[in-house]
Design an enzyme around this catalytic site. Structure first.
Site, PDB file in Angstrom:
ATOM      1  N   HIS A  33      -0.639   3.746  -6.519  1.00 22.50           N
ATOM      2  CA  HIS A  33      -1.555   4.696  -5.895  1.00 22.50           C
ATOM      3  C   HIS A  33      -2.941   4.567  -6.541  1.00 22.50           C
ATOM      4  O   HIS A  33      -3.086   3.945  -7.579  1.00 22.50           O
ATOM      5  CB  HIS A  33      -1.097   6.133  -6.141  1.00 22.50           C
ATOM      6  CG  HIS A  33       0.288   6.462  -5.725  1.00 22.50           C
ATOM      7  ND1 HIS A  33       0.562   7.129  -4.554  1.00 22.50           N
ATOM      8  CD2 HIS A  33       1.485   6.260  -6.333  1.00 22.50           C
ATOM      9  CE1 HIS A  33       1.880   7.325  -4.457  1.00 22.50           C
ATOM     10  NE2 HIS A  33       2.452   6.805  -5.528  1.00 22.50           N
ATOM     11  N   GLU A 119      -0.319   5.953 -10.720  1.00 23.85           N
ATOM     12  CA  GLU A 119      -1.661   6.217 -10.215  1.00 23.85           C
ATOM     13  C   GLU A 119      -2.665   5.415 -11.031  1.00 23.85           C
ATOM     14  O   GLU A 119      -2.606   5.410 -12.267  1.00 23.85           O
ATOM     15  CB  GLU A 119      -2.014   7.706 -10.360  1.00 23.85           C
ATOM     16  CG  GLU A 119      -1.207   8.632  -9.489  1.00 23.85           C
ATOM     17  CD  GLU A 119      -1.733   8.760  -8.072  1.00 23.85           C
ATOM     18  OE1 GLU A 119      -2.746   8.110  -7.727  1.00 23.85           O
ATOM     19  OE2 GLU A 119      -1.133   9.522  -7.298  1.00 23.85           O
ATOM     20  N   HIS A 158       1.017   2.672  -1.814  1.00 21.03           N
ATOM     21  CA  HIS A 158       1.171   3.906  -1.052  1.00 21.03           C
ATOM     22  C   HIS A 158       0.808   3.646   0.413  1.00 21.03           C
ATOM     23  O   HIS A 158       1.451   4.175   1.324  1.00 21.03           O
ATOM     24  CB  HIS A 158       0.274   4.985  -1.663  1.00 21.03           C
ATOM     25  CG  HIS A 158       0.687   6.370  -1.338  1.00 21.03           C
ATOM     26  ND1 HIS A 158      -0.122   7.448  -1.596  1.00 21.03           N
ATOM     27  CD2 HIS A 158       1.811   6.892  -0.782  1.00 21.03           C
ATOM     28  CE1 HIS A 158       0.485   8.571  -1.205  1.00 21.03           C
ATOM     29  NE2 HIS A 158       1.654   8.252  -0.714  1.00 21.03           N
ATOM     30  N   ASP A 168      -4.300   3.970  -0.148  1.00 21.64           N
ATOM     31  CA  ASP A 168      -4.427   3.566  -1.544  1.00 21.64           C
ATOM     32  C   ASP A 168      -3.339   2.593  -1.987  1.00 21.64           C
ATOM     33  O   ASP A 168      -2.277   2.576  -1.380  1.00 21.64           O
ATOM     34  CB  ASP A 168      -4.443   4.807  -2.449  1.00 21.64           C
ATOM     35  CG  ASP A 168      -3.196   5.699  -2.328  1.00 21.64           C
ATOM     36  OD1 ASP A 168      -2.793   6.012  -1.190  1.00 21.64           O
ATOM     37  OD2 ASP A 168      -2.636   6.083  -3.357  1.00 21.64           O
TER      38      ASP A 168
END
Length: 189
Positions: A33, A119, A158, A168
């Protein structure tokens, strides 16, 4: 970067309440992500505050829209390569949302049940840093070494698992460079 009892050695721990037990204990997918808070801005503690339910809605106009979300990821990799872990890999973080994955010809939903979410501090259009790719490759290799059902082919974005909702980590993410970094670490490759 070994993993011990679901925690990545060397990662700074900031435990998030936004997790629960994996229903089957399966770890077989890695979803990448990107996130920046406020959008397009890097640094600060807003991402961490979001993942621990302490984001101040008055801190930025955008924060008022998202402060009540209950989300998390297993890891956050900051622009300088710092790795922050919010949820044990043994638990289900809340990162993928409504998403789908084709698994040996069968469509699966509920990806948080079996996916690890990482992330990257980024905004989908700014290039990610060399430090981020280095840390991501190390963390990914640790996951591959620890969870045998996770393979290079089971690393995705993602955007791929939620294509109508998410974009993303975006076109700024260099998949070829990441895979090259990862392959250079994989002694079995």
């Amino acid at each position: 970067m070994p993993i011990q009892e679901g925690w990545l050695a060397g990662a700074r721990r900031v435990p998030s309440p936004n997790h629960n037990a994996r229903p089957d204990g399966e770890v077989s997918l890695l979803v990448l992500h990107s996130i920046s808070l406020p959008p397009g801005e890097f640094g600060g503690d807003a991402i961490e505050r979001l993942f621990i339910n302490r984001l101040d809605p008055a801190g930025h106009p955008f924060f008022a829209e998202i402060a009540d979300l209950r989300v998390s990821a297993h890891l956050l990799i900051r622009r300088d390569g710092e790795c922050v872990q919010f949820v044990s890999f043994q638990d289900r973080a809340w990162h993928a949302g409504r998403s789908r994955w084709r698994d040996d010809g069968v469509e699966r939903t509920g990806l948080n049940d079996f996916a690890v979410g990482i992330e990257l501090e980024g905004d989908e259009v700014s290039p990610y840093t060399a430090a981020q790719y280095r840390t991501l490759a190390r963390a990914t290799q640790a996951l591959l070494d620890t969870y045998p059902r996770l393979t290079h082919e089971r690393i995705t974005s993602h955007a791929h698992v939620a294509p109508l909702r998410k974009t993303d980590p975006g076109p700024a993410f260099d998949w070829a460079y990441f895979r090259q970094r990862l392959s250079s670490m994989d002694i079995s490759a």
